[in-house]
Motif scaffolding. Structure first.
Motif, PDB file in Angstrom:
ATOM      1  N   CYS A 111      21.172 -10.789  24.088  1.00 44.48           N
ATOM      2  CA  CYS A 111      22.052 -10.982  25.241  1.00 44.48           C
ATOM      3  C   CYS A 111      23.294 -10.097  25.136  1.00 44.48           C
ATOM      4  O   CYS A 111      23.959  -9.853  26.131  1.00 44.48           O
ATOM      5  N   CYS A 112      23.597  -9.650  23.938  1.00 41.28           N
ATOM      6  CA  CYS A 112      24.801  -8.850  23.726  1.00 41.28           C
ATOM      7  C   CYS A 112      24.470  -7.380  23.496  1.00 41.28           C
ATOM      8  O   CYS A 112      25.247  -6.670  22.842  1.00 41.28           O
ATOM      9  N   VAL A 113      23.341  -6.958  23.972  1.00 41.96           N
ATOM     10  CA  VAL A 113      22.966  -5.554  23.809  1.00 41.96           C
ATOM     11  C   VAL A 113      22.672  -4.978  25.194  1.00 41.96           C
ATOM     12  O   VAL A 113      21.875  -5.544  25.944  1.00 41.96           O
ATOM     13  N   ALA A 114      23.322  -3.871  25.505  1.00 40.46           N
ATOM     14  CA  ALA A 114      23.025  -3.202  26.772  1.00 40.46           C
ATOM     15  C   ALA A 114      21.859  -2.241  26.550  1.00 40.46           C
ATOM     16  O   ALA A 114      21.698  -1.681  25.462  1.00 40.46           O
ATOM     17  N   MET A 115      21.072  -2.054  27.584  1.00 38.58           N
ATOM     18  CA  MET A 115      19.881  -1.225  27.451  1.00 38.58           C
ATOM     19  C   MET A 115      20.199   0.179  26.941  1.00 38.58           C
ATOM     20  O   MET A 115      19.434   0.761  26.171  1.00 38.58           O
ATOM     21  N   GLY A 116      21.327   0.722  27.375  1.00 38.80           N
ATOM     22  CA  GLY A 116      21.678   2.081  26.962  1.00 38.80           C
ATOM     23  C   GLY A 116      21.847   2.224  25.464  1.00 38.80           C
ATOM     24  O   GLY A 116      21.736   3.332  24.920  1.00 38.80           O
ATOM     25  N   ALA A 117      22.080   1.113  24.790  1.00 38.99           N
ATOM     26  CA  ALA A 117      22.320   1.170  23.348  1.00 38.99           C
ATOM     27  C   ALA A 117      21.033   1.242  22.542  1.00 38.99           C
ATOM     28  O   ALA A 117      21.070   1.470  21.336  1.00 38.99           O
ATOM     29  N   ILE A 118      19.888   1.026  23.194  1.00 40.83           N
ATOM     30  CA  ILE A 118      18.661   0.989  22.392  1.00 40.83           C
ATOM     31  C   ILE A 118      17.787   2.221  22.592  1.00 40.83           C
ATOM     32  O   ILE A 118      16.657   2.264  22.117  1.00 40.83           O
ATOM     33  N   GLU A 119      18.320   3.207  23.294  1.00 39.96           N
ATOM     34  CA  GLU A 119      17.601   4.475  23.435  1.00 39.96           C
ATOM     35  C   GLU A 119      17.110   4.944  22.050  1.00 39.96           C
ATOM     36  O   GLU A 119      17.900   5.038  21.102  1.00 39.96           O
ATOM     37  N   GLY A 120      15.813   5.133  21.950  1.00 34.47           N
ATOM     38  CA  GLY A 120      15.249   5.635  20.697  1.00 34.47           C
ATOM     39  C   GLY A 120      15.039   4.600  19.612  1.00 34.47           C
ATOM     40  O   GLY A 120      14.557   4.923  18.529  1.00 34.47           O
TER      41      GLY A 120
END
Lengths: 272, 157, 707
Positions: free
Chosen positions: B60-69
């Motif tokens: 819930c505390c992770v934005a999608m942009g942060a998981i690129e790769g």
């Protein structure tokens, strides 16, 4: 990507920061709870310069995107900082939360920031065009107000390498884990040739910013322990007069009492 | 504008939505990973725990942009592993599952702990699971189950 | 250990541990409308009108005018509206629901609705609230005479706060119109048939016009006893209007602010003492019911029946009331009125003892009820009362006497310790004649041709394990392997009404029906044939009939018993307390599954410790709940009570399956009194009288002591 910029170099990040209205995103633990609508994030997690812990002659330099977990595993990070870090929330939050984010959120409850205050840490900030170093207490202008330009990013925390060994750290939360500080306290003591050379005390989560009264601290410098002991009562009174605390989920009165108890306990720990 | 590419439970995926979207919502709504539970959306309960590059996060505390790769693992992926089998057996043997809502997150927190520390003490287990709330069990059975799994699964972690 | 007590892997273990279980929020969203409630922002007002933004196609606004049947939700009384009538009575009261395909859009439209209120002065202080939903009096003996003849009298007031169930899965219900006009409602719930009755009325249809299924439910603790009836009506009405499935899942803040919680209480006790014994109690119990009556009648009944504790007091007078305030309606929560009054009476007994110069434990022991004694309602304790043995167990396990003696000495350092004890019962099953007159439980077994046996009953597994323990009972009687007996989540279209999942009754009452049904099936078993057997509840012969108008008779056929001890260390600089150990001996009769029962005891005990210490919730001067998130309302984590030691003491109940009694609620009830007694000792023997007792309360007490 839509509504966000993922960058892999600092230059690129600073370029976007100067040319777009973006919210710097490091760990996300505060931002995602706020859940602001219609924002564009600048994702900083992949910038190597921001993810390192290095040291020079004077400072341990902690990158803004270094996570609390990473710092806890690093030998260079002083114990005082680690004491605070290991009591932040729980593993998943420490895996995500960063030094830069803790600062950027602007809260006086930020546990790593308390340590930066008490240890006279500095922050390295940069925009595309210039870089500057600012004392952490000057960086905080008020509640959620920071001396950070719209085009600037926090790059590093500069933590003094020496003089942090004799300390007290206390966190008062509502429970033993997953607890936001209700009062936090950090004190550093040092002496040379029987005279006090440092007596720093910082209080977190009790006002709009972390509180520290350097002028009061100075009244003790150069004193022997015996002299300090004699001054103690008056010294505590001066703190009590100065501290005007905010009401939150716990009362200002409670916070005040706890602060005074912890300050007294810190002095006692070092014989004062 | 390019999509956000990441691996989900061993599969390459690309997400074309907003980089500001919550990983939790995207996992549940787009990728139908409904083992990832929403308990609070504030990082306060751990029901939405996932592993990102092997590390425990509240999705819930992770934005999608942060998981690129990145490599994201949810219970949908983890349940195919041998480590899961061991945790599953231990949780089952000690009846550590009551309402079940916290359990996928709890098991992933156990996995994250054991992969760092294969033989944790009880205190270390309690620390490792301290971000995962359970309102049913009082935690004893869960803590004991993780201890049992560490013992039974020696060598797996 | 008896065979039936030996633990098995729970039937729902595999789907839950692997994340395959489908909770109501997990059904695919395709074709399902998202419903969000428009909640009142004020505590008391007339609604002059609602300005609804222009709704895009496929979006709907649903309110009281759309209720085809009765806009009153049937709970105990019918005062709770499905959607607001022309007034709102608390912050959060549901005025309308916006439904549509996109969740964000629904939220936006909901937030753009403008409600025009004509505000009225809300009643927020329940001490001075005048409107009583319920007002009961009962007693026995001659209280006035006992007070007149007393050596000494005491008077004390005790207060307890809200407690939020904080189940990990928030409230959520879904309604799906079916062919032929039937409505299917399912979701997170404890009592399928309660919802069935409520939705029938709201839709104005007959019993076959609607069916309710309990989905996998992420915890209830009482919080999903009555509330799902309201939400079930709302989604059903919405689905009827929209002609499509509608699902409404609460977010955490909504859930914490607007759904039912444990009643705050104020208990005034007067005690008469003569020759070192309490001869009379004059008790006044007041519960803050909130804005609608919901379950307050029955919560209050249980609370006041327990109010004299487990002590033999010859003269008792009890007055109980549940008052209306303009706050979220309170309702069922594990313990159901008992935690409030047991807290009061345990603290009172402890305080009287100390005033008389006696150790509370010895004083309480001298007053204990025993088998054959009269209950507070002139019923009878028909079975042995094992409290003395259970005290011994707890004393031994916790090293109580040594610690109690040690900590009674003057303590001066920063950290100070105390240990305290409480003892109590939980009346097993419904209060009074509910089982016999209202519930009339029916349970069935259906044997299929292949020899598998299905249990047909309406008790939902909410984590407490009935999907495992029911089949264990049936398999045991039929000598079948456990795999051959199964129990699905109840759907009212398929199962008879064996009653709600409440009152620690499922295993004791329905479990026994199933045991008898299994014996019946065994006796007429024919291989290869489909067979069905049915059993009906029958009140045990020994029960003294209960009359609620007089509060006379056996309020419960039997009791579960418990003794708790809690050891604390208080940081006098910060007020923060550490629970060094929590010890409980619990008698719930024969455990039908040892692990399952221990899980209930440990989980309930920890909830009780939370209630005693860190779980604080209150509302502000406008009537708004301040603690509306899991960071503001704190429940215990893995690190808060690492030493939580529960023990089972078995006093079998002949009318429960294999001797089992009610279990689920018992472990929560006594923690506050044990915790506070420990706190009193740590703080040098002061008297405390409210729970939760937070760090802030502790520090205030410390400062007062210091001066």
């Amino acid at each position: 990507m839509v509504n966000g910029y993922s960058v892999s170099s600092l230059a690129e990040a600073l370029e976007i920061r100067s040319s777009h209205s973006v919210v710097p995103y490091a760990g996300g633990t505060d931002l995602m709870v706020e859940n602001r609508k219609g924002v564009e994030y600048l994702f900083l997690g992949k910038i190597p310069e921001l993810r390192n812990i290095t040291e020079d002659d004077e400072y341990i330099r902690i990158g803004a995107a270094v996570t609390f977990t990473q710092a806890l595993e690093d030998k260079k990070v002083p114990d005082l900082m680690k004491e605070a870090l290991k009591r932040i929330a729980a593993p998943a939050i420490r895996n995500a939360g960063t030094f830069g984010g803790n600062l950027g959120n602007g809260s006086a409850k930020a546990d790593s920031v308390l340590i930066e205050f008490v240890s006279d840490a500095k922050l390295r900030l940069a925009s595309r065009d210039k870089e500057r170093i600012v004392d952490v207490d000057k960086f905080y202008l008020g509640r959620k107000k920071l001396d950070l330009g719209e085009d600037e990013l926090i790059l590093e925390v500069l933590l003094p390498k020496t003089g942090l060994d004799r300390y007290s750290y206390e966190k008062v939360g509502g429970r033993n884990a997953l607890a936001i500080s209700r009062v936090s306290f950090a004190g550093i003591f040092d002496e040379k040739d029987g005279r006090i050379t440092k007596l720093a005390a910082a209080f977190g989560a009790v006002a709009d910013t972390v509180l520290r009264y350097k002028d009061l601290e100075e009244t003790m410098l150069g004193k022997t322990i015996e002299e300090a002991r004699e001054l103690k009562e008056k010294y505590l009174e001066s703190y009590a007069e100065r501290m005007v605390l905010t009401q939150g989920r716990v009362s200002a009165e409670y916070r005040k009492n706890v602060c005074m108890n912890l300050l007294g306990s810190f002095l006692a720990k070092f014989g004062i | 504008m390019s999509d956000i590419n990441f691996r989900l439970n061993g599969r390459e995926v690309s997400y074309s939505g907003s980089a500001a979207d919550r990983l939790l919502d995207v996992l549940r709504n787009t990728y139908l990973c409904t083992s990832v539970k929403c308990g609070c959306k504030e990082g306060e309960c751990g029901a939405c725990s996932v592993l990102i590059d092997g590390v425990l996060f509240n999705s819930c505390c992770v934005a999608m942009g942060a998981i690129e790769g990145a490599e994201v693992v949810t219970m949908e992926g983890f349940r195919e592993t041998r480590r899961f089998e061991v945790l599953d057996r231990a949780f089952g043997e000690l009846s550590a599952v009551q309402c079940g809502f916290c359990i996928p997150g709890m098991v992933l927190a156990a996995e994250a702990l054991l992969s760092q520390n294969p033989q944790p003490t009880e205190e270390e287990i309690r620390e490792g699971l301290s971000g995962n709330l359970c309102r049913c069990t009082g935690y004893n059975a869960i803590v004991n189950a993780v201890g049992l799994a560490a013992k039974e699964g020696k060598g797996l972690w | 250990m008896e065979k039936i007590s030996q633990s098995v892997v729970k039937k729902d273990h595999a789907p839950k541990v692997s994340g395959r279980s489908i909770y109501v929020a997990d059904y695919p969203s395709e074709g399902v409308l998202c419903g969000k409630l428009l909640h009142s922002k004020v505590a008391r007002a007339k609604i002059l009108g609602v300005e609804v933004p222009k709704l895009p196609e496929g979006y709907f606004y649903v309110d009281a005018r759309d209720v085809p049947g009765d806009n009153n939700v049937n709970i105990v009384l019918d005062d709770t509206p499905v959607f607001s009538r022309d007034t709102v009575e608390y912050i959060g009261e549901p005025i309308a629901m916006i439904c549509g395909p996109d969740e964000n859009e629904v939220a936006r439209l909901r937030d753009e609705c403008r409600v025009n209120y004509e505000e009225m002065e809300p009643v927020l202080d329940f001490r001075s609230a005048e409107e009583k939903f319920f007002d009961y009096h009962f007693g026995h003996g001659d209280v006035d005479k006992a007070f007149a003849e007393a050596d000494k009298t005491y008077e004390e007031e005790f207060e307890t706060g809200y407690q939020e169930q904080a189940y990990l899965e928030t409230q959520g219900m879904m309604a799906e119109p079916e062919e032929g006009g039937r409505m299917f409602v399912h979701g997170s719930a404890q009592c399928a048939y309660y919802i069935h009755g409520a939705v029938m009325r709201a839709l104005g249809c007959g019993p076959t016009g609607v069916h309710i299924k309990q989905d996998v439910t992420g915890g209830g603790f009482g919080g999903k006893e009555a509330f799902p009836s309201i939400l079930g009506c709302q989604v059903a009405v919405a689905a009827r209007k929209c002609g499509k499935p509608v699902r409404c899942v609460f977010d955490r803040r909504e859930d914490m602010e607007y759904t039912s919680k444990r009643h705050p209480s104020l208990c005034r006790y007067k005690a008469a003492v003569r020759d070192g014994k309490v001869t009379a109690l004059d008790i006044d119990v007041k519960f803050n019911a909130g804005a609608y009556s919901t379950l307050s009648a029955v919560v209050l009944q249980r609370g006041i029946i327990a109010s004299p504790g487990i002590y033999n007091i010859p003269n008792v007078r009890v007055h109980g009331s549940a008052v209306k305030t303009n706050t979220s309606p309170c309702g069922a929560y594990r313990g159901f009125g008992g935690p409030q009054t047991f807290f009061a009476v345990e603290m009172l007994m402890s305080h009287i003892a100390r005033d008389l110069g006696k150790e509370p434990l010895e004083f309480k022991k001298a007053h204990l009820v025993k088998q054959g004694d009269q209950t507070s309602t002139c019923g009878k304790y028909h079975f042995p009362v094992p409290i003395p043995e259970m005290i011994d167990e707890v004393v031994k396990e916790s090293d109580f006497e040594n610690k109690r003696r040690e900590y009674a000495k003057a303590q001066t350092g920063r950290y100070r310790r105390g240990i305290g004890m409480s003892m109590y019962f939980h009346g097993a099953g419904f209060t009074g004649a509910g089982e016999r007159d209202l519930i009339k439980a029916v349970a069935k077994l259906r044997k299929y041709e292949d020899g598998r046996v299905e249990i047909l009953a309406s008790n939902g597994d909410i984590g407490q394990g009935v999907r495992t323990t029911f089949p264990k009972i049936v398999a045991n009687e039929l000598n079948l392997p456990l795999e051959k007996v199964f129990y699905e989540h109840p759907d009212t279209a398929r199962v008879p009404d064996s009653g709600p999942t409440v009152a620690s009754r499922s295993l004791m009452i329905v479990g026994e029906l199933l045991r008898r049904a299994a014996i019946k099936l065994r006796e007429q078993w024919k291989d290869g044939e489909e067979q069905e057997v049915e059993e009906h509840y029958k009140e045990p012969d020994f029960v003294i009939p209960f009359y609620i108008d007089k509060f006379e008779g056996d309020a419960y056929p039997t009791y579960s018993w418990a003794v708790n001890a809690i050891e604390l260390e208080v940081d006098t600089y910060t007020g923060v307390s550490k629970v060094l150990g929590a010890y409980g001996s619990f008698d719930v009769g024969t455990p039908v599954d040892y692990n399952v029962v221990m899980g209930q005891m440990e989980g309930g005990f920890l909830q009780g410790i939370g209630y005693a210490s860190i779980e604080k919730m209150d509302y502000d001067s406008k009537g708004r709940i301040r603690n509306n998130s899991l960071s503001d309302y704190l429940i215990p984590t893995t690190k808060d009570v690492p030493k939580l030691k529960c023990m089972l003491h078995v006093e079998k109940y002949p009318d429960g399956p294999y001797g089992a009694k009610g279990a689920g609620e018992l472990p929560l009830v006594g923690a506050p009194a044990a915790y506070l007694e420990a706190m009193e000792q740590a703080l040098g023997g002061i008297e405390l009288n409210h729970a939760p007792f937070t760090a802030e309360d502790t520090l205030r007490a410390v400062m007062k002591e210091v001066g």
